[in-house]
Enzyme design. Structure first.
Site, PDB file in Angstrom:
ATOM      1  N   ARG A 133      32.442   8.619 -14.901  1.00 23.71           N
ATOM      2  CA  ARG A 133      31.618   8.210 -14.071  1.00 23.71           C
ATOM      3  C   ARG A 133      31.142   6.623 -14.557  1.00 23.71           C
ATOM      4  NH1 ARG A 133      26.536  11.926 -11.918  1.00 23.71           N
ATOM      5  NH2 ARG A 133      27.547  12.662 -10.077  1.00 23.71           N
ATOM      6  N   GLN A 138      33.975   4.526  -9.355  1.00 14.52           N
ATOM      7  CA  GLN A 138      33.039   4.990  -8.331  1.00 14.52           C
ATOM      8  C   GLN A 138      33.671   5.379  -7.233  1.00 14.52           C
ATOM      9  OE1 GLN A 138      30.273   1.538  -8.338  1.00 14.52           O
ATOM     10  NE2 GLN A 138      28.721   2.692  -9.465  1.00 14.52           N
ATOM     11  N   ASP A 141      34.428   9.094  -6.644  1.00 14.01           N
ATOM     12  CA  ASP A 141      33.692  10.116  -7.443  1.00 14.01           C
ATOM     13  C   ASP A 141      33.343  11.094  -6.144  1.00 14.01           C
ATOM     14  OD1 ASP A 141      31.615  11.443  -8.495  1.00 14.01           O
ATOM     15  OD2 ASP A 141      30.453   9.848  -9.167  1.00 14.01           O
ATOM     16  N   SER A 144      29.556  12.581  -6.468  1.00 13.26           N
ATOM     17  CA  SER A 144      28.370  11.724  -6.177  1.00 13.26           C
ATOM     18  C   SER A 144      28.289  12.034  -4.447  1.00 13.26           C
ATOM     19  CB  SER A 144      28.417  10.242  -6.735  1.00 13.26           C
ATOM     20  OG  SER A 144      28.036  10.304  -8.199  1.00 13.26           O
TER      21      SER A 144
END
Length: 392
Positions: A133, A138, A141, A144
């Site tokens: 992370r 990002q 991911d 998430s």
């Protein structure tokens, strides 16, 4: 280089690993993309949409996987060859070409059999839930993006199960006060749950073992409640680690008080993004108000509530305990879109001269690579498999 997208085989799974939008980008980047016929149907992505995006549609899953250089899936591959009702037996790992790449939310600490089979087949397997992370990662991911959907949908399930309004309403018959919602855990799922409950008009309180998230909780409209920890509970990368026994006791006292006065409790706590600590005991549930609702969003990791039964809804003396599994699959169109964008970001980040390039010196690939060249290369996963072997 050929990328293959097979159908998902997990019961209840409605997502697809790549949507037409992503296929078009990958084709433009120089890849050949092939999709199993019907792979996107449950998410409302039709075969014709894939063809229009430049992908081919194939009907033979074994031939599809056997001819692929890179395979994209949502979940771990089927390895047992067992078939469900009206399904053909699949052993997807056995169909793969040795030396191929595999990318999915493999959840390697929960899927030892699949990991072992991938290693034996000499597949270089990446697990998106192991991607570090970091700012650079990002866009890749999946944890998430899928957790955000779970937080949103979990609140909708709670609102549907609660026998009260969420918002405060002033009517001709008088005022109705807002429901009190208590969210345990303020990572992505928790923050989305807070924001969704606030949009529905609830009075929201939230806690997390990481005191540094207090500002994030307040920024999405909740009041922070917590304890002053004796030991740091942050494990890095947005994850939490297990509390000390002293801090567990103090946290339990706070949870007892908050659960007892809440109409809705939503739990989202996972250690390392994988395993669920038991935070809500049967005794805490016994003190909750009749008609209250608890939604355990950590059911995939075993559940935060002692009374949760993953995949089921139970009644505990008038308290409804929901422990839904795979909530992203209940919103397959947007879940597939976001998941697909994550996988595409990973692929394109390491594409050179129209091919994916393995780079074990890269921190993202290092974190995500689980099996390679006939071995389990992730130390954490390898140790867990060895421990399981000793225990059995």
């Amino acid at each position: 280089m050929k990328i293959a997208v097979p159908k998902e085989t997990r019961a209840g799974e409605r997502r697809v690993a790549l949507v037409p939008e992503s296929c078009k980008k990958l084709v433009q980047a120089g890849f050949a993309v092939a999709v199993e016929s019907g792979a996107g149907l449950s998410a409302h992505y039709l075969d014709d949409a894939y063809r229009q995006a430049g992908a081919t549609v194939e009907t033979d899953p074994a031939g599809l996987l056997g001819s692929a250089d890179f395979i994209c899936k949502v979940n771990a591959p089927a390895v047992g060859g067992s078939a469900g009702r009206n399904e053909v037996a699949r052993n997807e790992v056995a169909w793969m070409r040795p030396g191929a790449f595999f990318l999915a939310s493999l959840m390697p600490l929960r899927n030892f059999e699949a990991v072992t089979a991938l290693a034996e087949r000499k597949i270089s397997a990446f697990s998106t839930d192991a991607i570090p992370r970091t700012t650079r990662a990002q866009a890749m991911d999946t944890l998430s993006s899928m957790a955000s959907i779970s937080g949103y949908k979990g609140v909708l399930l709670a609102a549907d199960a609660l026998n009260k309004y969420f918002p405060m309403l002033t009517t001709a018959a008088g005022m109705v006060f807002p429901a009190k919602v208590f969210v345990i855990g303020a990572a992505v799922a928790g923050l989305q749950a807070i924001a969704t409950a606030r949009r529905l008009g609830a009075n929201v309180f939230a806690t997390d073992v990481r005191p540094e998230v207090k500002e994030q909780i307040e920024s999405v409209g909740a009041k922070y409640v917590g304890i002053e920890l004796k030991q740091d509970a942050a494990a890095g990368g947005g994850y939490a680690k297990e509390l000390s026994e002293e801090d567990k006791l103090r946290q339990r006292e706070m949870l007892v008080e908050q659960c007892a006065v809440s109409d809705v409790v939503i739990t989202t706590a996972l250690i390392g993004g994988v395993f669920a600590p038991r935070l809500v005991t049967a005794a805490m549930v016994a003190r909750m108000q009749p008609g209250a609702v608890l939604v355990d969003l950590a059911a995939e990791g075993g559940g935060n509530c002692e009374l949760s039964k993953p995949g089921e809804t139970v009644d505990a003396n008038g308290v409804s305990i929901l422990a839904p599994l795979n909530l992203p699959a209940t919103m397959p169109t947007h879940a597939s879109l976001l998941f697909s964008r994550n996988l595409t970001a990973f692929l394109l980040a390491f594409t050179k001269e129209k091919a994916f390039v393995l780079d074990q010196t890269d921190d993202i690939q290092q974190g995500a690579l689980i099996t390679h060249d006939g071995a389990v290369v992730s130390m954490r996963v390898r140790d867990a498999i060895q421990q399981q072997g000793k225990a059995s």
